[in-house]
Design an enzyme around this catalytic site. Structure first.
Site, PDB file in Angstrom:
ATOM      1  N   ASN A  75       0.656  -1.191  -0.396  1.00 18.55           N
ATOM      2  CA  ASN A  75       0.017  -0.162  -0.591  1.00 18.55           C
ATOM      3  C   ASN A  75       0.924   1.151  -0.037  1.00 18.55           C
ATOM      4  O   ASN A  75       2.248   0.940   0.183  1.00 18.55           O
ATOM      5  CB  ASN A  75      -0.772   0.380   1.324  1.00 18.55           C
ATOM      6  N   ARG A  76       0.267   2.516  -0.210  1.00 16.38           N
ATOM      7  CA  ARG A  76       1.068   3.499  -0.018  1.00 16.38           C
ATOM      8  C   ARG A  76       1.915   3.479   1.114  1.00 16.38           C
ATOM      9  O   ARG A  76       2.954   3.797   0.970  1.00 16.38           O
ATOM     10  CB  ARG A  76       0.332   4.754   0.063  1.00 16.38           C
ATOM     11  N   GLU A  78       3.598   1.474   2.452  1.00 13.71           N
ATOM     12  CA  GLU A  78       4.238   0.459   2.741  1.00 13.71           C
ATOM     13  C   GLU A  78       5.055   0.986   1.753  1.00 13.71           C
ATOM     14  O   GLU A  78       6.503   0.762   1.991  1.00 13.71           O
ATOM     15  CB  GLU A  78       3.616  -0.899   2.867  1.00 13.71           C
ATOM     16  N   ASP A 143      -5.431  -8.492   1.326  1.00 19.28           N
ATOM     17  CA  ASP A 143      -5.274  -9.822   1.385  1.00 19.28           C
ATOM     18  C   ASP A 143      -6.621 -10.709   0.389  1.00 19.28           C
ATOM     19  O   ASP A 143      -5.670 -11.575  -0.292  1.00 19.28           O
ATOM     20  CB  ASP A 143      -6.070 -10.723   2.432  1.00 19.28           C
TER      21      ASP A 143
END
Length: 387
Positions: A75-76, A78, A143
């Site tokens: 994601n952004r 991470e 997920d």
């Protein structure tokens, strides 16, 4: 939370090796300790040797932990931690993707941006807007996206088509209350036909590039065959180093506790025999690593070994305590232990207080009490004095 212990790691390895058919490996890192450096290294190498793609949902700020992955999905937040790049537009998105590929060697990268959609890169950069019309629960969306990507790609769908389907699946998931799963009929109903074969950067063109892709036919994974009885090599068999990992997998699949020890075993004496017998009692199977003739010469001198590699192996094969023998060329058995990853590694008590080569790849280390006066070097000296 700290990393799991060696015993738990080895049981995890055994469980993975017992699987009959694996199409994809998914690693979801939540920094809870299961994906320790040893587990990550082992799984990546295990998958690489079998040609199995590895899809990773990363955590932390060290992207090199995931080197060897086929696909990285972050994601952004991470992405910023892993690359130091804040993804705010197409240029920064491409820069972050390039950095992730550089650090991990990944073939594919996906960066999710919540309400701003996602970026995906396979052969080129693709941008998809968010497909969610209503958001009720965001937990599990990542997920859902990663697992759908794995399912689609394993079923023969191209990365770009899989990306489109995965974004659709994630949109369905967040639109439902609570944590939910997505069924294949739901996904197919949402997207009857789509092709991203001509997908450029424009999200509108991406979605407009529809063609007749028969998802109903290709979104079917092969049936997993029923487990077959494990046929183990006969006791006393000599195994090549390159076959050691496969042997260990067979033994674990059969539920065996593996013990490993090693040595030159030049002039076999009571100390050797007692150590081997004690080692065997610590598990179900004893694998013995034997230094090759060239290795013994490097370690012991030009006048060693007294007995050739062939003779030393022959004697060990006929000991009741020894199940399998592996001859290795290196000076230490580290690489061999790394391949076998035994439940127990044993050495003589003379190693007390010393580092035992390969111990980091074993579940347990046991030092067998040393038998005083029993030494090949001492025996050779006595023979020379008599002669």
């Amino acid at each position: 939370m700290g990393a799991v212990g060696l015993d738990s790691e080895n049981r995890l390895f055994a469980a993975i090796q017992s699987l009959e058919t694996v199409d994809m490996v998914l690693l979801c890192d939540h920094s809870e300790g299961v994906l320790s450096p040893r587990v990550l290294e082992w799984v990546m190498e295990w998958a690489y040797r079998r040609g199995i793609p590895v899809l990773v949902d990363p955590e932390g700020d060290d992207a090199t932990r995931y080197r060897g992955a086929t696909l990285i999905k972050a994601n952004r937040e991470e992405t910023e931690r892993l690359t130091g790049i804040n993804v705010i537009d197409d240029a920064s998105g491409r820069a972050a993707i390039d950095r992730l590929r550089e650090l991990t060697g990944a073939r594919y990268v996906v960066i999710t941006r919540d309400e701003h959609g996602l970026y995906g890169f396979g052969d080129r950069l693709c941008r998809l807007p968010t497909k969610a019309r209503e958001v009720r629960e965001v937990s599990g969306a990542g997920d859902t996206l990663l697992s759908t990507l794995a399912y689609c790609m394993a079923g023969g769908v191209s990365f770009e088509d899989a990306l489109y389907l995965s974004a659709t699946a994630a949109a369905i998931a967040v639109s439902q209350p609570g944590l939910s799963t997505i069924s294949l009929p739901e996904l197919l109903a949402a997207v009857e036909c789509h092709s991203a074969a001509e997908a450029p950067l424009s999200s509108n063109d991406f979605e407009a590039a529809a063609a007749a892709v028969p998802f109903k036919e290709i979104l079917q994974l092969p049936n997993v065959p029923s487990p077959q009885p494990v046929e183990l090599p006969a006791s006393g068999t000599v195994i090549r180093v390159d076959d050691a990992e496969a042997l260990a997998a067979q033994l674990r699949q059969a539920g065996k506790r593996i013990v490993f020890t090693n040595g030159c075993f030049d002039l076999l004496h009571r100390g050797h025999v007692d150590c081997l017998a004690s080692s065997r009692k610590l598990g179900d199977v004893l694998i013995v690593g034997v230094n090759s003739d060239a290795s013994v010469r490097r370690l012991k001198g030009a006048d060693r070994p007294v007995n050739s590699e062939e003779h030393r192996v022959h004697v060990l094969q006929r000991l009741r305590s020894v199940d399998y023998v592996v001859v290795f060329e290196d000076d230490t058995p580290v690489e061999l232990v790394r391949r076998i990853r035994p439940d127990v590694l044993t050495k003589g008590g003379d190693y007390l207080g010393q580092h035992v080569p390969g111990a980091e790849y074993a579940g347990e280390l046991h030092l067998i009490p040393f038998v005083d006066g029993c030494s090949t070097s001492l025996a050779i000296d006595r023979i020379r004095k008599v002669a």
